[in-house]
Motif scaffolding. Structure first.
Motif, mmCIF file in Angstrom:
data_model
loop_
_atom_site.group_PDB
_atom_site.id
_atom_site.type_symbol
_atom_site.label_atom_id
_atom_site.label_comp_id
_atom_site.label_asym_id
_atom_site.label_seq_id
_atom_site.Cartn_x
_atom_site.Cartn_y
_atom_site.Cartn_z
ATOM 1 N N HIS A 381 0.822 -1.217 0.000
ATOM 2 C CA HIS A 381 0.000 0.000 0.000
ATOM 3 C C HIS A 381 0.856 1.267 0.000
ATOM 4 O O HIS A 381 0.317 2.370 0.097
ATOM 5 C CB HIS A 381 -0.941 -0.006 1.203
ATOM 6 C CG HIS A 381 -2.102 -0.954 1.068
ATOM 7 N ND1 HIS A 381 -3.218 -0.654 0.329
ATOM 8 C CD2 HIS A 381 -2.295 -2.200 1.572
ATOM 9 C CE1 HIS A 381 -4.070 -1.671 0.381
ATOM 10 N NE2 HIS A 381 -3.530 -2.626 1.133
ATOM 11 N N GLY A 382 2.183 1.098 -0.097
ATOM 12 C CA GLY A 382 3.044 2.246 -0.281
ATOM 13 C C GLY A 382 3.536 2.920 0.983
ATOM 14 O O GLY A 382 3.888 4.101 0.953
ATOM 15 N N VAL A 383 3.619 2.183 2.112
ATOM 16 C CA VAL A 383 4.119 2.745 3.364
ATOM 17 C C VAL A 383 5.126 1.782 3.986
ATOM 18 O O VAL A 383 4.851 0.583 4.105
ATOM 19 C CB VAL A 383 2.982 3.020 4.368
ATOM 20 C CG1 VAL A 383 3.549 3.551 5.686
ATOM 21 C CG2 VAL A 383 1.987 4.016 3.812
ATOM 22 N N LEU A 384 6.263 2.304 4.396
ATOM 23 C CA LEU A 384 7.269 1.502 5.086
ATOM 24 C C LEU A 384 7.161 1.734 6.584
ATOM 25 O O LEU A 384 7.212 2.873 7.046
ATOM 26 C CB LEU A 384 8.677 1.894 4.608
ATOM 27 C CG LEU A 384 8.954 1.802 3.107
ATOM 28 C CD1 LEU A 384 10.417 2.143 2.828
ATOM 29 C CD2 LEU A 384 8.602 0.428 2.548
ATOM 30 N N ILE A 385 6.982 0.660 7.338
ATOM 31 C CA ILE A 385 6.932 0.725 8.798
ATOM 32 C C ILE A 385 7.913 -0.293 9.358
ATOM 33 O O ILE A 385 8.539 -1.053 8.605
ATOM 34 C CB ILE A 385 5.508 0.460 9.338
ATOM 35 C CG1 ILE A 385 5.000 -0.917 8.890
ATOM 36 C CG2 ILE A 385 4.560 1.570 8.886
ATOM 37 C CD1 ILE A 385 3.654 -1.313 9.490
ATOM 38 N N GLY A 386 8.057 -0.327 10.684
ATOM 39 C CA GLY A 386 8.957 -1.264 11.322
ATOM 40 C C GLY A 386 8.203 -2.290 12.146
ATOM 41 O O GLY A 386 6.972 -2.251 12.254
ATOM 42 N N LYS A 387 8.950 -3.211 12.735
ATOM 43 C CA LYS A 387 8.358 -4.265 13.553
ATOM 44 C C LYS A 387 9.297 -4.532 14.724
ATOM 45 O O LYS A 387 10.514 -4.450 14.588
ATOM 46 C CB LYS A 387 8.157 -5.528 12.713
ATOM 47 C CG LYS A 387 7.360 -6.638 13.381
ATOM 48 C CD LYS A 387 6.886 -7.655 12.344
ATOM 49 C CE LYS A 387 8.033 -8.415 11.744
ATOM 50 N NZ LYS A 387 8.548 -9.466 12.659
ATOM 51 N N GLY A 388 8.744 -4.841 15.898
ATOM 52 C CA GLY A 388 9.582 -5.112 17.057
ATOM 53 C C GLY A 388 8.789 -5.788 18.155
ATOM 54 O O GLY A 388 7.797 -6.462 17.906
ATOM 55 N N GLY A 389 9.222 -5.580 19.399
ATOM 56 C CA GLY A 389 8.594 -6.230 20.543
ATOM 57 C C GLY A 389 9.294 -7.526 20.885
ATOM 58 O O GLY A 389 9.946 -8.154 20.038
ATOM 59 N N LEU A 390 9.167 -7.935 22.128
ATOM 60 C CA LEU A 390 9.786 -9.178 22.601
ATOM 61 C C LEU A 390 9.395 -10.356 21.730
ATOM 62 O O LEU A 390 10.189 -11.255 21.471
ATOM 63 C CB LEU A 390 9.371 -9.434 24.058
ATOM 64 C CG LEU A 390 9.874 -10.722 24.705
ATOM 65 C CD1 LEU A 390 11.393 -10.718 24.804
ATOM 66 C CD2 LEU A 390 9.254 -10.906 26.093
#
Length: 424
Positions: A381-390
């Motif tokens: 959809h044209g958006v770069l995001i991140g990922k994290g968390g334990l």
């Protein structure tokens, strides 16, 4: 092209380097809040190279400062006088809110936290460190040793004896059901109990908002309450502002300012360089000057990174980007919370630092696979995001601080569509 580059990457670089996306992209250029890959596809950048592109891509003031400095001299080391380094340190000391501040510049947040741990353990003559559960402080031997997140700790060997305390994250805490005041009281009681069982602890290191941990945080005031206990025992407080500093939270310039007490040492990095390799430590002269051995920095505070970071910091201050973070963040929070998807356990954070905890419907059980699916959908959809968390189940959303209202709305629309696409 990208498949060939991926194969070459895997052949020559370590297997433990994480790379996003089933079909990885190479970002070829950026401008403002947008980036383009080598296929010409445009994306809204809502992660900024892990919260590093703080202002915007190709900020003219920064690129000009870098080019002009590169035309004079790129490197000299701290063995020689360096006007850009001193001017940057002066500016940082001015905005630090730390009394009698001195600044040591490094090349990264990891190195900054390394230095802070060296200062604290040397001054206190102790290798005992308090850290928060679910925390992350870098990838060096010493910072991995104090990281409270098993996903980022490949070894149990350590130069420190580390004790982990409650309070850094609330959503899955055993105290999650308590109101703010009682939550703080319970965490303070836990801290006191830990201290009663230890020797002479050197310092507590804590992120005001845990970055890699999934943008988790305690109620405002927790670290102020901790500071009262620590100072009774002469223990130093290190605020790790690598991800929260420079106005990103909107409410405050530094994350620690939400807690009603001043830390002894502050570390920073990422955003101040706007992509340049820049970090550092701020401490009162009494602490900063306490090392009893010679030291230098080969690359910390280099003329070119200092010139670029100074231009970036001045731009941020002149254009009141902290206020813009406070202005653009709430509509994103409200829009994400309004989705009402059963895979969203919690939307949390402050300013332009937003975490979306992805869970199995009807539970608080983390769903890393669904979070990865949303990450992939957001890219489509044209958006770069991140990922994290334990558990790898938290979407991390952190656009550059120059984000406009139209771009926030565009990004929100794409994020809503991505989450709805994954929702069963």
């Amino acid at each position: 092209m990208s498949k060939d580059l991926l194969a070459r990457t895997r052949a020559v670089l370590p297997s433990w380097l994480a790379i996003y996306y089933e079909d990885p992209i190479e970002i070829e250029r950026g401008e403002g809040r947008r980036v383009w890959d080598t296929d010409g596809q445009s994306y809204l950048d809502f992660f900024g190279g892990i919260l590093t592109t703080m202002t915007e891509h190709a900020l003219p003031e920064v690129t000009k400062a870098i080019a002009e400095q590169a035309g004079r001299i790129i490197h000299s080391s701290t063995l020689y006088l360096n006007t850009p380094m001193v001017e940057l340190a002066e500016q940082i000391a001015t905005v630090s809110d730390i009394p009698d501040a001195k600044v040591f510049l490094t090349t990264s947040g990891t190195e900054a936290n390394d230095t802070a741990l060296l200062l604290a353990s040397s001054l206190r003559r102790s290798n005992q460190i308090l850290a928060m559960r679910n925390s992350y402080h870098g990838r060096s031997f010493s910072t991995v040793a104090i990281t409270g997140n098993r996903s980022w700790t490949p070894t149990t060997l350590s130069p420190f004896q580390v004790f982990y305390v409650h309070g850094g994250q609330r959503y899955r805490s055993p105290f999650a059901h308590l109101p703010d005041g009682e939550f703080i009281a319970a965490c303070v009681a836990d801290l006191k109990e830990v201290l009663d069982q230890t020797g002479d602890v050197a310092a507590l290191i804590a992120e005001p908002i845990q970055g890699v941990g999934g943008f988790t945080s305690p109620p405002d005031g927790l670290y102020g309450a901790f500071a009262e206990v620590l100072r009774e025992r002469g223990i130093l407080w290190i605020a790790d502002e690598v991800q929260t500093g420079w106005g990103r939270t909107g409410d405050h310039f530094w994350g620690w300012q939400a807690h009603g007490a001043t830390p002894d040492i502050v570390t920073f990095a990422k955003g101040v360089g706007n992509g340049l390799s820049m970090g550092g430590v701020i401490a009162p002269a009494e602490i900063m000057d306490s090392l009893g051995a010679n030291s230098i920095s080969t690359f910390g505070g280099s003329p070119i990174t200092s010139a670029g970071a100074l231009a970036n910091l001045r731009y941020m201050l002149d254009h009141r980007l902290q206020a813009n973070a406070a202005r653009q963040g709430p509509p994103l929070f409200e829009g994400l919370r309004a989705i009402g998807s059963p895979i969203i356990g919690e939307v949390r954070g402050k300013g332009l630092m937003i975490g979306v905890d992805i869970v199995r419907p009807g539970t608080t059980e983390p769903d890393a696979a669904a979070a990865t699916a949303v990450l992939e959908a957001a890219k489509r959809h044209g958006v770069l995001i991140g990922k994290g968390g334990l558990h790898g189940n938290v979407l991390r959303i952190a656009p550059p601080l120059t984000l406009t209202a139209d771009e926030a709305a565009e990004g929100l629309q794409a994020l809503v569509a991505s989450i709805e696409e994954v929702t069963p």
